[in-house]
Design a protein around this motif. Structure first.
Motif, PDB file in Angstrom:
ATOM      1  N   ALA A 171      55.172  15.444 -18.615  1.00 19.64           N
ATOM      2  CA  ALA A 171      55.587  15.439 -17.210  1.00 19.64           C
ATOM      3  C   ALA A 171      56.670  14.390 -16.977  1.00 19.64           C
ATOM      4  O   ALA A 171      56.591  13.265 -17.482  1.00 19.64           O
ATOM      5  CB  ALA A 171      54.385  15.167 -16.310  1.00 19.64           C
ATOM      6  N   ASP A 172      57.685  14.775 -16.193  1.00 21.36           N
ATOM      7  CA  ASP A 172      58.781  13.849 -15.882  1.00 21.36           C
ATOM      8  C   ASP A 172      58.429  12.929 -14.714  1.00 21.36           C
ATOM      9  O   ASP A 172      58.939  11.825 -14.623  1.00 21.36           O
ATOM     10  CB  ASP A 172      60.033  14.656 -15.548  1.00 21.36           C
ATOM     11  N   TRP A 173      57.614  13.439 -13.805  1.00 26.89           N
ATOM     12  CA  TRP A 173      57.147  12.664 -12.661  1.00 26.89           C
ATOM     13  C   TRP A 173      55.651  12.915 -12.486  1.00 26.89           C
ATOM     14  O   TRP A 173      55.180  14.026 -12.708  1.00 26.89           O
ATOM     15  CB  TRP A 173      57.838  13.094 -11.362  1.00 26.89           C
ATOM     16  N   ILE A 174      54.937  11.911 -12.034  1.00 28.46           N
ATOM     17  CA  ILE A 174      53.550  12.085 -11.601  1.00 28.46           C
ATOM     18  C   ILE A 174      53.474  11.623 -10.153  1.00 28.46           C
ATOM     19  O   ILE A 174      53.744  10.450  -9.849  1.00 28.46           O
ATOM     20  CB  ILE A 174      52.577  11.291 -12.481  1.00 28.46           C
ATOM     21  N   VAL A 175      53.151  12.567  -9.279  1.00 28.02           N
ATOM     22  CA  VAL A 175      53.127  12.290  -7.847  1.00 28.02           C
ATOM     23  C   VAL A 175      51.679  12.231  -7.381  1.00 28.02           C
ATOM     24  O   VAL A 175      50.915  13.179  -7.574  1.00 28.02           O
ATOM     25  CB  VAL A 175      53.906  13.369  -7.063  1.00 28.02           C
ATOM     26  N   ILE A 205      54.843   9.652  -4.383  1.00 28.77           N
ATOM     27  CA  ILE A 205      53.798   9.677  -3.364  1.00 28.77           C
ATOM     28  C   ILE A 205      53.974  10.915  -2.485  1.00 28.77           C
ATOM     29  O   ILE A 205      55.099  11.279  -2.133  1.00 28.77           O
ATOM     30  CB  ILE A 205      53.819   8.388  -2.497  1.00 28.77           C
ATOM     31  N   HIS A 206      52.855  11.570  -2.189  1.00 31.32           N
ATOM     32  CA  HIS A 206      52.832  12.736  -1.298  1.00 31.32           C
ATOM     33  C   HIS A 206      51.723  12.478  -0.287  1.00 31.32           C
ATOM     34  O   HIS A 206      50.541  12.610  -0.612  1.00 31.32           O
ATOM     35  CB  HIS A 206      52.568  14.009  -2.101  1.00 31.32           C
ATOM     36  N   ALA A 207      52.095  12.091   0.943  1.00 35.59           N
ATOM     37  CA  ALA A 207      51.105  11.666   1.933  1.00 35.59           C
ATOM     38  C   ALA A 207      51.025  12.646   3.094  1.00 35.59           C
ATOM     39  O   ALA A 207      52.051  13.129   3.580  1.00 35.59           O
ATOM     40  CB  ALA A 207      51.453  10.276   2.456  1.00 35.59           C
ATOM     41  N   HIS A 208      49.806  12.910   3.538  1.00 36.75           N
ATOM     42  CA  HIS A 208      49.581  13.696   4.748  1.00 36.75           C
ATOM     43  C   HIS A 208      49.222  12.762   5.900  1.00 36.75           C
ATOM     44  O   HIS A 208      48.826  11.618   5.695  1.00 36.75           O
ATOM     45  CB  HIS A 208      48.494  14.749   4.505  1.00 36.75           C
TER      46      HIS A 208
END
Length: 538
Positions: A171-175, A205-208
């Motif tokens: 994986a190139d990014w881990i979010v 970061i993936h925030a709700h």
């Protein structure tokens, strides 16, 4: 040199999961072009394995020749107990023709057992196999660790194992995803830091926004080492929405010193935010930070008096940095400073010692007391100021109007308006039918004016609002009517007040036509920027 934070926009995928948001393929293509101009690094176009609309989008987006953003397709890890190369969703990603794939997998052991009903070991294999399959096919892979924060808090060791398997697969990014939106900024910062120590792959970061903390959590994650932020324009998204990139980007760039997009691209932020809201047919909150119409609006007389001396007194940034502008509102709270500013914007000679100026200040306050609201009707205010200070040519005068409403069995309700106006000494008597009294009045007035002002055919009403106040008077209560009018380039707002809704509507309608005819139409995004009232030094 400022550290770079990559911006991942998911308006076209996660944003469309918000209530009331529906985008056609054409809508998505238009928004993708705007996002590219804004300078985002990734545009998540949708899930090609889920519907034909997204498949068409990925086919047609190649024709846009985007210059900055990479388009990414979304999907999940392979199904349990299948091979990655046989998984339909993963193959749809390959068939979409994208260079970047974004796939999500389970981080929370609770979800593994309850949602996909498999073993913890099989889930790890699903993550590894899926990432490796996409990498082996030459794609850049962004791995979204779904429910990572809940998973970490419940079973830290297993949550870290999931992202280590994604890293091992290439994986190139881990979010890290706060999918339920229930984490707090200090928790996010601590967990992001620990995840960053566990893997060498860059973190995102993936925030709700379920706790109204998506922006704060995104900023906390970046300060803890995250170098990608996922979010949406205007914060659209499922339930309470996603992190609002219109706040994330300027906060990162102007407040924290990170580099996300160029200064020139940042100046387009307000335009992009409002464009997306129009295309999505979603109301944009007037008080939305940075890009809202009221974000840099000043109403209280003391505030306006202060910004006349220096804008920094009541503005935390220069509005133009994000493509917005300073606005001064005129209301019953206004002092003469507010009207001075409005006059400056209109390039009027507003001498406070002039008796006309003093009288117009009192007139504005009296009209506001009667129920007028000029802060939402700049065109009516401009007519009032110009009339008081310069005088205006009377382009037409009303002699009379009559409204006839008839309900018949065959046609339903039919409304007819008969209007008699004087135009340059000539009496014009016209009639028109409409789908209501205001529409009929509008059509009849236009019919009377077109022989003298043919360009009036280019304008049209775009919005009509009625506000009833003094509700205790019931059907005899006074009403305020706000009308928005537009042509191909501009829009403007006018107001009328009366105890009779038809008279109030006529007053607002007549102002809207007069405003167009005197050639003074002003619009937020088309007019030249007024001279700044103060300079903010950063």
């Amino acid at each position: 040199m400022a550290q770079i934070v990559k911006i991942f926009d998911t308006t076209l995928r996660d944003g469309t999961q918000g209530e009331g948001v529906s985008l056609s393929v054409e809508d998505k293509l238009k928004i993708a072009q705007k996002l590219d101009v804004l300078g985002v690094h990734y545009i998540e176009g949708g899930w090609p394995g889920s519907n034909g609309k997204d498949i068409e989008f990925f086919h047609r987006v190649k024709e846009l020749n985007l210059t900055h953003a990479k388009v990414t397709a979304f999907g999940s890890t392979r199904r349990k107990e299948t091979k990655a190369q046989d998984d339909p969703n993963l193959n749809r990603i390959l068939e979409s023709g994208v260079e970047v794939a974004t796939i999500f997998g389970k981080s929370w052991d609770f979800h593994v057992h309850k949602a996909i009903q498999t073993t913890l070991e099989e889930n790890l294999a699903m993550i590894y196999d899926s990432v490796k399959f996409l990498k082996d096919n030459g794609l850049e892979v962004i791995y979204d660790a779904e429910h990572f924060f809940d998973g970490f808090k419940n079973n830290q060791e297993y949550a870290l194992q999931t992202i280590k398997h994604a890293e091992a697969a290439g994986a190139d990014w881990i979010v890290l995803c706060d999918t339920n939106g229930g984490s707090l900024p200090d928790e996010v910062a601590e967990i992001v830091a620990k995840a960053g120590q566990a893997v060498s792959v860059p973190i995102g970061i993936h925030a709700h926004n379920d706790c109204e903390l998506a922006v704060a959590n995104s900023l906390a994650a970046v300060n803890a080492g995250a170098r990608q932020v996922q979010g949406t324009i205007n914060g659209y998204g499922e339930r309470c929405g996603n992190a609002n990139l219109c706040s994330v980007i300027p906060n990162l760039q102007l407040k924290l010193g990170y580099s996300c997009i160029s200064d020139e691209q940042l100046c387009t932020l307000t335009q992009v935010a409002r464009y997306v809201s129009e295309v999505a047919n979603m109301h944009m909150p007037v008080g939305q930070p940075y890009v809202g119409n009221a974000a840099f609006a000043h109403k209280g007389g003391i505030h306006v008096s202060a910004i006349l001396r220096h804008a920094k007194t009541y503005e935390h940034i220069t509005p133009e940095l994000v493509g917005n502008k300073q606005r001064v509102l005129v209301s019953e709270l206004a002092g003469q400073s507010n009207l001075i500013v409005k006059a400056q914007e209109l390039q009027l000679n507003f001498d406070k010692d002039n008796p006309k100026v003093k009288s117009v200040i009192e007139k504005v306050k009296e009209l506001e007391h009667q129920g007028y609201q000029f802060e939402g009707a700049d065109a009516s205010l401009e007519l009032l100021l110009r009339e008081a200070i310069e005088g205006l040519e009377e382009v037409f005068t009303l002699e009379s109007f009559k409204i006839i409403v008839e309900k018949s069995a065959g046609r339903g309700v039919v409304t007819e308006a008969i209007v008699k106006v004087n135009v340059h000494g000539e009496t014009m008597l016209t009639a028109a039918e409409g789908n209501g009294p205001v529409n009929a009045l509008d059509l009849a007035l236009r019919k009377a004016l077109i022989p003298h002002y043919p360009d009036i055919q280019k304008i049209h009403l775009t919005d009509y609002k009625v506000r009833v106040f003094d509700e205790k008077d019931t059907t005899a209560a006074k009403v305020r009517v706000l009308i928005e009018t537009a042509d191909a380039d501009n829009s403007w707002n006018t107001v009328g007040v009366s105890e009779n809704i038809i008279e109030a509507s006529w007053n607002a309608l007549a102002d809207s036509i007069r405003y167009a005819l005197i050639g003074k139409t002003r619009v937020e995004h088309k007019q030249p920027e007024p001279q700044r009232l103060g300079v903010i030094n950063h």
